[in-house]
Motif scaffolding. Sequence first.
Motif, PDB file in Angstrom:
ATOM      1  N   ALA A  17     -27.728   2.038  44.997  1.00  0.00           N
ATOM      2  CA  ALA A  17     -26.745   1.966  46.080  1.00  0.00           C
ATOM      3  C   ALA A  17     -26.829   0.627  46.823  1.00  0.00           C
ATOM      4  N   ASP A  18     -28.055   0.175  47.103  1.00  0.00           N
ATOM      5  CA  ASP A  18     -28.207  -1.078  47.842  1.00  0.00           C
ATOM      6  C   ASP A  18     -27.793  -2.285  47.016  1.00  0.00           C
ATOM      7  N   GLU A  19     -27.905  -2.181  45.690  1.00  0.00           N
ATOM      8  CA  GLU A  19     -27.456  -3.270  44.820  1.00  0.00           C
ATOM      9  C   GLU A  19     -25.954  -3.502  44.999  1.00  0.00           C
ATOM     10  N   ARG A  20     -25.209  -2.406  45.091  1.00  0.00           N
ATOM     11  CA  ARG A  20     -23.753  -2.502  45.289  1.00  0.00           C
ATOM     12  C   ARG A  20     -23.426  -2.917  46.715  1.00  0.00           C
ATOM     13  N   GLY A  61     -24.205  -6.642  47.255  1.00  0.00           N
ATOM     14  CA  GLY A  61     -23.576  -7.542  46.296  1.00  0.00           C
ATOM     15  C   GLY A  61     -24.483  -8.077  45.217  1.00  0.00           C
ATOM     16  N   THR A  62     -25.698  -7.588  45.137  1.00  0.00           N
ATOM     17  CA  THR A  62     -26.626  -8.064  44.098  1.00  0.00           C
ATOM     18  C   THR A  62     -26.388  -7.372  42.760  1.00  0.00           C
ATOM     19  N   GLU A  63     -25.538  -6.364  42.745  1.00  0.00           N
ATOM     20  CA  GLU A  63     -25.239  -5.666  41.499  1.00  0.00           C
ATOM     21  C   GLU A  63     -24.572  -6.605  40.500  1.00  0.00           C
ATOM     22  N   VAL A  64     -23.737  -7.537  41.014  1.00  0.00           N
ATOM     23  CA  VAL A  64     -23.053  -8.490  40.133  1.00  0.00           C
ATOM     24  C   VAL A  64     -24.072  -9.348  39.392  1.00  0.00           C
ATOM     25  N   LEU A  65     -25.063  -9.839  40.122  1.00  0.00           N
ATOM     26  CA  LEU A  65     -26.105 -10.653  39.498  1.00  0.00           C
ATOM     27  C   LEU A  65     -26.902  -9.830  38.492  1.00  0.00           C
ATOM     28  N   LEU A  66     -27.162  -8.576  38.861  1.00  0.00           N
ATOM     29  CA  LEU A  66     -27.947  -7.706  37.982  1.00  0.00           C
ATOM     30  C   LEU A  66     -27.191  -7.420  36.691  1.00  0.00           C
ATOM     31  N   MET A  67     -25.902  -7.137  36.819  1.00  0.00           N
ATOM     32  CA  MET A  67     -25.099  -6.798  35.651  1.00  0.00           C
ATOM     33  C   MET A  67     -24.825  -8.001  34.755  1.00  0.00           C
ATOM     34  N   SER A  68     -24.812  -9.196  35.344  1.00  0.00           N
ATOM     35  CA  SER A  68     -24.538 -10.401  34.553  1.00  0.00           C
ATOM     36  C   SER A  68     -25.805 -11.034  33.996  1.00  0.00           C
ATOM     37  N   SER A  69     -26.956 -10.437  34.301  1.00  0.00           N
ATOM     38  CA  SER A  69     -28.223 -10.970  33.805  1.00  0.00           C
ATOM     39  C   SER A  69     -28.382 -10.629  32.319  1.00  0.00           C
ATOM     40  N   PRO A  70     -29.227 -11.376  31.613  1.00  0.00           N
ATOM     41  CA  PRO A  70     -29.434 -11.108  30.181  1.00  0.00           C
ATOM     42  C   PRO A  70     -30.262  -9.849  29.914  1.00  0.00           C
ATOM     43  N   VAL A  71     -30.757  -9.229  30.943  1.00  0.00           N
ATOM     44  CA  VAL A  71     -31.561  -8.013  30.789  1.00  0.00           C
ATOM     45  C   VAL A  71     -30.652  -6.844  30.429  1.00  0.00           C
ATOM     46  N   SER A  72     -31.045  -6.057  29.459  1.00  0.00           N
ATOM     47  CA  SER A  72     -30.238  -4.913  29.041  1.00  0.00           C
ATOM     48  C   SER A  72     -30.230  -3.837  30.122  1.00  0.00           C
ATOM     49  N   VAL A  73     -29.198  -3.005  30.082  1.00  0.00           N
ATOM     50  CA  VAL A  73     -29.072  -1.917  31.064  1.00  0.00           C
ATOM     51  C   VAL A  73     -30.256  -0.963  30.955  1.00  0.00           C
ATOM     52  N   ALA A  99     -36.942  -0.229  34.578  1.00  0.00           N
ATOM     53  CA  ALA A  99     -37.686  -0.992  35.583  1.00  0.00           C
ATOM     54  C   ALA A  99     -37.621  -0.302  36.942  1.00  0.00           C
ATOM     55  N   LYS A 100     -36.441   0.144  37.312  1.00  0.00           N
ATOM     56  CA  LYS A 100     -36.279   0.841  38.584  1.00  0.00           C
ATOM     57  C   LYS A 100     -36.962   2.208  38.547  1.00  0.00           C
ATOM     58  N   PHE A 101     -36.901   2.850  37.394  1.00  0.00           N
ATOM     59  CA  PHE A 101     -37.561   4.148  37.238  1.00  0.00           C
ATOM     60  C   PHE A 101     -39.073   4.012  37.427  1.00  0.00           C
ATOM     61  N   PHE A 102     -39.673   3.037  36.741  1.00  0.00           N
ATOM     62  CA  PHE A 102     -41.117   2.852  36.829  1.00  0.00           C
ATOM     63  C   PHE A 102     -41.542   2.398  38.228  1.00  0.00           C
ATOM     64  N   ALA A 103     -40.684   1.662  38.911  1.00  0.00           N
ATOM     65  CA  ALA A 103     -40.998   1.258  40.285  1.00  0.00           C
ATOM     66  C   ALA A 103     -41.050   2.479  41.196  1.00  0.00           C
ATOM     67  N   ASN A 104     -40.075   3.374  41.052  1.00  0.00           N
ATOM     68  CA  ASN A 104     -40.075   4.607  41.844  1.00  0.00           C
ATOM     69  C   ASN A 104     -41.275   5.483  41.511  1.00  0.00           C
ATOM     70  N   ILE A 105     -41.616   5.557  40.227  1.00  0.00           N
ATOM     71  CA  ILE A 105     -42.766   6.349  39.799  1.00  0.00           C
ATOM     72  C   ILE A 105     -44.065   5.757  40.346  1.00  0.00           C
ATOM     73  N   THR A 106     -44.140   4.436  40.425  1.00  0.00           N
ATOM     74  CA  THR A 106     -45.328   3.792  40.981  1.00  0.00           C
ATOM     75  C   THR A 106     -45.530   4.180  42.442  1.00  0.00           C
ATOM     76  N   VAL A 107     -44.437   4.177  43.206  1.00  0.00           N
ATOM     77  CA  VAL A 107     -44.522   4.583  44.613  1.00  0.00           C
ATOM     78  C   VAL A 107     -44.897   6.064  44.711  1.00  0.00           C
ATOM     79  N   SER A 126     -26.667   5.869  41.788  1.00  0.00           N
ATOM     80  CA  SER A 126     -25.807   5.007  40.964  1.00  0.00           C
ATOM     81  C   SER A 126     -24.325   5.285  41.174  1.00  0.00           C
ATOM     82  N   PHE A 127     -24.001   6.378  41.870  1.00  0.00           N
ATOM     83  CA  PHE A 127     -22.603   6.757  42.056  1.00  0.00           C
ATOM     84  C   PHE A 127     -21.987   6.203  43.337  1.00  0.00           C
ATOM     85  N   THR A 128     -22.801   5.675  44.254  1.00  0.00           N
ATOM     86  CA  THR A 128     -22.283   5.261  45.556  1.00  0.00           C
ATOM     87  C   THR A 128     -22.957   3.983  46.021  1.00  0.00           C
ATOM     88  N   GLU A 129     -22.314   3.296  46.967  1.00  0.00           N
ATOM     89  CA  GLU A 129     -22.918   2.101  47.556  1.00  0.00           C
ATOM     90  C   GLU A 129     -23.543   2.398  48.908  1.00  0.00           C
TER      91      GLU A 129
END
Length: 243
Positions: free
Chosen positions: A73-76, A79-91, A97-105, A154-157
């Motif tokens: 939500a915060d990515e949208r 406005g950092t979602e644009v950078l994330l989506m245009s990065s060479p990193v696959s979806v 990455a976000k899943f493992f970060a949440n699991i780490t916390v 992922s459904f809302t900003e």
Amino acid sequence: MFPIYKKELQSFFFTPFAYTLAGLFLLLFTYTIVNKIADVTGHFIYFSFTDVFYNAIIYFIFLIPILTMRTFADERKFGTEVLLMSSPVSVLKIVLAKFFANITVFTFMLAGTLIYPIITEANGSVVYSQLICAYIGFFLWGTMFICLGMLISSFTENSIIAAIIGELIMFCFLFLDDFANTGFISEYPKLQSVLMAFAAQPRFAYFSQGFIRLSDIVFFLSAILVLLSWNYISIEKKRWNRG
């Protein structure tokens, strides 16, 4: 993948967010233990950590949406979602990455509770087989709902809306077995069996009693994989829409 994971961890641990959340969880966990001890009668104190974990899921259900609400939500929003989506990193790597970060916390929060078995062992005894089962069950249960919270994010900003919707849906799943056992639903055995098949709480109850069943592990792992797949589809769809 690792740079995204590192960035997510920094957003948690370089701010008071993770520590506040862990503190709240530890406070609620302590409250549960104190209540259990207060209910004990006689000269000897005896209580089960499995009961503590079973009761703790009611409190923890309030914290999971707070943990996951900012995932996408915060990515949208910022406005950092644009950078994330245009990065060479696959979806897939973004989601993982976000899943493992949440699991780490989540693991960091759960690690704080280890102080109580240590104190108990120093002054009495701990049934380690039951304790290990309780930790495994609680970790699987929490991981499943973290995946659900990420999907809703992922459904809302708006992270607040993500938290509120996540709270409502998680509570529905938490009490799904109670709803399935109501008189009205009991009149429809097939519907009842379907609802019970998706109920997580009875499966967690076996872990909290010190039992590990293969069917329960398969249920939680399958739910985690399905929810992560839906996360991937949701984010992949946004990437395609952006062209």
